[in-house]
Design a protein around this motif. Structure first.
Motif, PDB file in Angstrom:
ATOM      1  N   ASP A   3       0.847  -1.187   0.000  1.00 38.46           N
ATOM      2  CA  ASP A   3       0.000   0.000   0.000  1.00 38.46           C
ATOM      3  C   ASP A   3       0.888   1.243   0.000  1.00 38.46           C
ATOM      4  OD1 ASP A   3      -1.779   2.060   0.539  1.00 38.46           O
ATOM      5  OD2 ASP A   3      -2.977   0.873   1.922  1.00 38.46           O
ATOM      6  N   PRO A   4       0.752   2.139  -0.996  1.00 39.92           N
ATOM      7  CA  PRO A   4       1.635   3.304  -1.050  1.00 39.92           C
ATOM      8  C   PRO A   4       1.245   4.408  -0.079  1.00 39.92           C
ATOM      9  CG  PRO A   4       0.085   3.381  -2.868  1.00 39.92           C
ATOM     10  CD  PRO A   4      -0.140   2.060  -2.167  1.00 39.92           C
ATOM     11  N   GLU A   5       0.086   4.295   0.553  1.00 41.27           N
ATOM     12  CA  GLU A   5      -0.339   5.362   1.457  1.00 41.27           C
ATOM     13  C   GLU A   5       0.429   5.275   2.767  1.00 41.27           C
ATOM     14  OE1 GLU A   5      -4.353   7.185   3.575  1.00 41.27           O
ATOM     15  OE2 GLU A   5      -4.484   5.383   2.363  1.00 41.27           O
ATOM     16  N   PRO A   6       1.035   6.362   3.215  1.00 37.47           N
ATOM     17  CA  PRO A   6       1.833   6.307   4.440  1.00 37.47           C
ATOM     18  C   PRO A   6       0.973   6.076   5.674  1.00 37.47           C
ATOM     19  CG  PRO A   6       1.638   8.573   3.674  1.00 37.47           C
ATOM     20  CD  PRO A   6       1.055   7.701   2.603  1.00 37.47           C
ATOM     21  N   GLU A   7       1.536   5.391   6.659  1.00 38.13           N
ATOM     22  CA  GLU A   7       0.819   5.074   7.889  1.00 38.13           C
ATOM     23  C   GLU A   7       0.397   6.326   8.642  1.00 38.13           C
ATOM     24  OE1 GLU A   7      -0.188   2.218   9.345  1.00 38.13           O
ATOM     25  OE2 GLU A   7       0.395   1.094   7.581  1.00 38.13           O
TER      26      GLU A   7
END
Length: 288
Positions: A3-7
């Motif tokens: 998943d490229p979305e940052p935590e």
């Protein structure tokens, strides 16, 4: 694929209940939709939903008036202390160390409803305004237990009830504003057509001319939700936040020194941004 979305995004990244989705950018019917499509190509296209509603509410309260860098450790510490045995087993600390023994019941709302306010404040101190936030979290936890029976039933209410009713009930809670309510509807309830407006979205939408320059947060939300298809509002929100961090910052947007440095330059009205002089003002203060 990772998943490229940052935590650190409010959605929680890969652990936030989102799932990859595919959309056709060529179908954009409005400029706002075209902007969202471009953001999706730059960052990620996802649909959201599935986060535990009460935890999502707590996480969003912690994020108020502070950065993700500050609120994320506060959320992690809160979940380690109060989030039950599952949260503790995932932590690096020894089992039982620094945790509330009442967390064993697994109901975060029930545990926080009985939490000691000073201890909770110390646990979330990295988020800032920790005394105020701890008081609000405890009060909301008590309300959730009294009105819904606990976190699970509250989660069902957020997922299943009429979205307008859910939003109204959330807004009645002390410390819950429109952005917080909309984040719960989006990330927990998986409600399409909800586009939470934080400071980044508020700035970018007005600067790009997607909403009136003097629009308040609610007006910006109305314009974007009108012009962006429901299924694209979720990733539009999170990706626009990332764009605001990387390119369209408050004081020095990328276009200020180099018009070609911004990947959305061709879609932007540059309201309040003056590359010729190097000046940047709030769009509401820009001359018409």
């Amino acid at each position: 694929m990772a998943d490229p979305e940052p935590e650190e995004n409010i959605s929680g990244g890969e652990s936030g209940g989102g799932r990859a989705a595919t959309f056709d950018p060529s179908t954009a019917a409005t400029r706002a939709e075209a902007v969202v499509d471009r953001l999706g190509e730059m960052y990620w296209t996802k649909t959201y939903g599935g986060r535990p509603a009460f935890e999502c509410l707590v996480r969003t309260i912690l994020s108020q008036n502070t950065s993700d860098k500050a609120s994320q450790p506060a959320h992690d510490s809160l979940m380690e202390r109060y989030g039950g045995s599952e949260a503790r087993s995932a932590s690096d600390s020894p089992a039982g160390e620094g945790t509330d023994p009442r967390a064993d019941d697994g109901d975060l709302a029930a545990t926080l409803a009985e939490a000691d306010q000073q201890t909770l404040a110390e646990t979330i101190s990295s988020a800032g305004l920790y005394n105020q936030k701890s008081e609000r979290i405890i009060a909301i936890a008590q309300l959730v237990c009294e009105a819904y029976g606990g976190a699970d039933d509250f989660d069902e209410f957020v997922r299943e009830a009429d979205p307008d009713e859910v939003r109204d009930r959330l807004l009645e809670m002390n410390g819950v504003g429109p952005k917080t309510a909309d984040c719960v509807l989006l990330f927990a309830g998986g409600r399409g057509g909800v586009f939470p407006v934080d400071t980044h979205v508020h700035r970018i939408a007005r600067r790009m001319g997607l909403a009136p320059a003097d629009a308040d947060h609610e007006t910006v939300r109305e314009y974007i939700e009108r012009d962006v298809p429901p299924e694209k509002c979720g990733f539009g929100h999170t990706a626009m936040i990332q764009f605001g961090r990387e390119y369209c910052t408050a004081r020095k947007p990328a276009c200020l020194d180099d018009p070609e440095a911004c990947p959305l330059a061709d879609q932007c009205a540059q309201v309040g941004v003056y590359p010729a002089t190097g000046d940047v003002v709030d769009p509401a203060e820009a001359p018409e």
